[in-house]
Design a protein around this motif. Structure first.
Motif, PDB file in Angstrom:
ATOM      1  N   TYR A  51       5.567  20.832 -60.836  1.00  0.00           N
ATOM      2  CA  TYR A  51       6.311  19.879 -61.669  1.00  0.00           C
ATOM      3  C   TYR A  51       7.179  18.973 -60.801  1.00  0.00           C
ATOM      4  N   VAL A  52       7.902  19.552 -59.866  1.00  0.00           N
ATOM      5  CA  VAL A  52       8.795  18.773 -59.009  1.00  0.00           C
ATOM      6  C   VAL A  52       8.002  17.794 -58.141  1.00  0.00           C
ATOM      7  N   VAL A  53       6.933  18.264 -57.530  1.00  0.00           N
ATOM      8  CA  VAL A  53       6.148  17.413 -56.631  1.00  0.00           C
ATOM      9  C   VAL A  53       5.490  16.266 -57.399  1.00  0.00           C
ATOM     10  N   VAL A  54       4.808  16.603 -58.485  1.00  0.00           N
ATOM     11  CA  VAL A  54       4.104  15.573 -59.271  1.00  0.00           C
ATOM     12  C   VAL A  54       5.100  14.561 -59.828  1.00  0.00           C
ATOM     13  N   THR A  55       6.209  15.042 -60.339  1.00  0.00           N
ATOM     14  CA  THR A  55       7.200  14.134 -60.917  1.00  0.00           C
ATOM     15  C   THR A  55       7.865  13.290 -59.843  1.00  0.00           C
ATOM     16  N   ALA A  56       8.114  13.857 -58.672  1.00  0.00           N
ATOM     17  CA  ALA A  56       8.701  13.080 -57.569  1.00  0.00           C
ATOM     18  C   ALA A  56       7.756  11.955 -57.141  1.00  0.00           C
ATOM     19  N   VAL A  57       6.472  12.243 -57.080  1.00  0.00           N
ATOM     20  CA  VAL A  57       5.492  11.211 -56.727  1.00  0.00           C
ATOM     21  C   VAL A  57       5.465  10.130 -57.809  1.00  0.00           C
ATOM     22  N   THR A  58       5.528  10.552 -59.059  1.00  0.00           N
ATOM     23  CA  THR A  58       5.531   9.596 -60.175  1.00  0.00           C
ATOM     24  C   THR A  58       6.785   8.725 -60.134  1.00  0.00           C
ATOM     25  N   ILE A  59       7.905   9.334 -59.828  1.00  0.00           N
ATOM     26  CA  ILE A  59       9.162   8.574 -59.704  1.00  0.00           C
ATOM     27  C   ILE A  59       9.037   7.539 -58.591  1.00  0.00           C
ATOM     28  N   ALA A  60       8.571   7.963 -57.437  1.00  0.00           N
ATOM     29  CA  ALA A  60       8.451   7.050 -56.296  1.00  0.00           C
ATOM     30  C   ALA A  60       7.499   5.896 -56.598  1.00  0.00           C
ATOM     31  N   ALA A  61       6.369   6.210 -57.208  1.00  0.00           N
ATOM     32  CA  ALA A  61       5.378   5.176 -57.524  1.00  0.00           C
ATOM     33  C   ALA A  61       5.944   4.166 -58.521  1.00  0.00           C
ATOM     34  N   ASN A  62       6.608   4.658 -59.556  1.00  0.00           N
ATOM     35  CA  ASN A  62       7.157   3.749 -60.562  1.00  0.00           C
ATOM     36  C   ASN A  62       8.338   2.950 -60.027  1.00  0.00           C
ATOM     37  N   ALA A  63       9.153   3.571 -59.194  1.00  0.00           N
ATOM     38  CA  ALA A  63      10.257   2.831 -58.584  1.00  0.00           C
ATOM     39  C   ALA A  63       9.703   1.722 -57.682  1.00  0.00           C
ATOM     40  N   GLY A  64       8.666   2.046 -56.931  1.00  0.00           N
ATOM     41  CA  GLY A  64       8.060   1.048 -56.047  1.00  0.00           C
ATOM     42  C   GLY A  64       7.465  -0.123 -56.794  1.00  0.00           C
ATOM     43  N   ILE A  65       6.711   0.165 -57.850  1.00  0.00           N
ATOM     44  CA  ILE A  65       6.092  -0.933 -58.602  1.00  0.00           C
ATOM     45  C   ILE A  65       7.139  -1.700 -59.405  1.00  0.00           C
ATOM     46  N   ALA A  66       8.225  -1.032 -59.803  1.00  0.00           N
ATOM     47  CA  ALA A  66       9.313  -1.739 -60.486  1.00  0.00           C
ATOM     48  C   ALA A  66       9.945  -2.761 -59.547  1.00  0.00           C
ATOM     49  N   VAL A  67      10.163  -2.370 -58.305  1.00  0.00           N
ATOM     50  CA  VAL A  67      10.717  -3.299 -57.307  1.00  0.00           C
ATOM     51  C   VAL A  67       9.756  -4.471 -57.094  1.00  0.00           C
ATOM     52  N   ALA A  68       8.465  -4.168 -57.006  1.00  0.00           N
ATOM     53  CA  ALA A  68       7.471  -5.238 -56.828  1.00  0.00           C
ATOM     54  C   ALA A  68       7.476  -6.196 -58.021  1.00  0.00           C
ATOM     55  N   ASP A  69       7.593  -5.643 -59.235  1.00  0.00           N
ATOM     56  CA  ASP A  69       7.672  -6.492 -60.433  1.00  0.00           C
ATOM     57  C   ASP A  69       8.911  -7.380 -60.387  1.00  0.00           C
ATOM     58  N   LEU A  70      10.049  -6.768 -60.081  1.00  0.00           N
ATOM     59  CA  LEU A  70      11.305  -7.517 -60.084  1.00  0.00           C
ATOM     60  C   LEU A  70      11.344  -8.564 -58.973  1.00  0.00           C
ATOM     61  N   ALA A  71      10.665  -8.272 -57.867  1.00  0.00           N
ATOM     62  CA  ALA A  71      10.599  -9.226 -56.757  1.00  0.00           C
ATOM     63  C   ALA A  71       9.488 -10.253 -56.955  1.00  0.00           C
ATOM     64  N   LYS A  72       8.706 -10.068 -57.996  1.00  0.00           N
ATOM     65  CA  LYS A  72       7.565 -10.947 -58.279  1.00  0.00           C
ATOM     66  C   LYS A  72       6.646 -11.061 -57.057  1.00  0.00           C
ATOM     67  N   ALA A  73       6.249  -9.894 -56.569  1.00  0.00           N
ATOM     68  CA  ALA A  73       5.347  -9.826 -55.415  1.00  0.00           C
ATOM     69  C   ALA A  73       4.041 -10.539 -55.736  1.00  0.00           C
ATOM     70  N   ASP A  74       3.410 -11.072 -54.716  1.00  0.00           N
ATOM     71  CA  ASP A  74       2.181 -11.846 -54.905  1.00  0.00           C
ATOM     72  C   ASP A  74       1.102 -11.064 -55.650  1.00  0.00           C
ATOM     73  N   PHE A  75       0.892  -9.783 -55.285  1.00  0.00           N
ATOM     74  CA  PHE A  75      -0.153  -9.014 -55.956  1.00  0.00           C
ATOM     75  C   PHE A  75       0.186  -8.768 -57.423  1.00  0.00           C
ATOM     76  N   VAL A  76       1.466  -8.669 -57.739  1.00  0.00           N
ATOM     77  CA  VAL A  76       1.888  -8.497 -59.135  1.00  0.00           C
ATOM     78  C   VAL A  76       1.609  -9.780 -59.909  1.00  0.00           C
ATOM     79  N   LEU A  77       1.948 -10.911 -59.330  1.00  0.00           N
ATOM     80  CA  LEU A  77       1.705 -12.194 -59.995  1.00  0.00           C
ATOM     81  C   LEU A  77       0.213 -12.418 -60.227  1.00  0.00           C
TER      82      LEU A  77
END
Length: 116
Positions: free
Chosen positions: A5-31
């Motif tokens: 639970y801890v490992v899977v959720t930590a990976v999910t947290i990291a992935a979502n935090a990373g893509i949230a930053v990319a969304d907020l920064a309007k990264a080229d691949f997101v656009l």
């Protein structure tokens, strides 16, 4: 089971935090990806904020607030089901793997949060 639970959720947290930053920064691949599925650029801050909120909620779940963690996981599952629907509607099946992986992580986090 708790370690999983801890490992899977930590990976999910990291992935979502990373893509949230990319969304907020309007990264080229997101656009590029959002344009393919007809998501307006003006939605990216909101979508990034929702992903970040999901990551924070999952973190709170790991810190002992199980109901918040479960609610966050449910929110992320719903979010990524919507993303899959957007990709299918736009006939962008070749780009569906990304939201599919995020959906799988959210589902796994949900199942493990409930079982924890």
């Amino acid at each position: 089971m708790f370690i999983t639970y801890v490992v899977v959720t930590a990976v999910t947290i990291a992935a979502n935090a990373g893509i949230a930053v990319a969304d907020l920064a309007k990264a080229d691949f997101v656009l590029a990806n959002s344009a393919k599925v007809d998501v307006p650029r003006s939605w990216l801050p909101m979508l990034g904020t929702l992903k970040a909120a999901g990551a924070v909620g999952l973190l709170l779940g790991l810190l002992g607030f199980q109901a918040i963690g479960v609610a966050a996981a449910i929110g992320l599952v719903a979010f990524y089901v919507g993303a899959i629907v957007a990709h299918v509607r736009a006939r962008q099946i070749n780009t569906i793997a990304g939201p599919g992986v995020f959906l799988a992580m959210a589902v796994a986090s949900l199942v493990l949060a409930i079982a924890a």
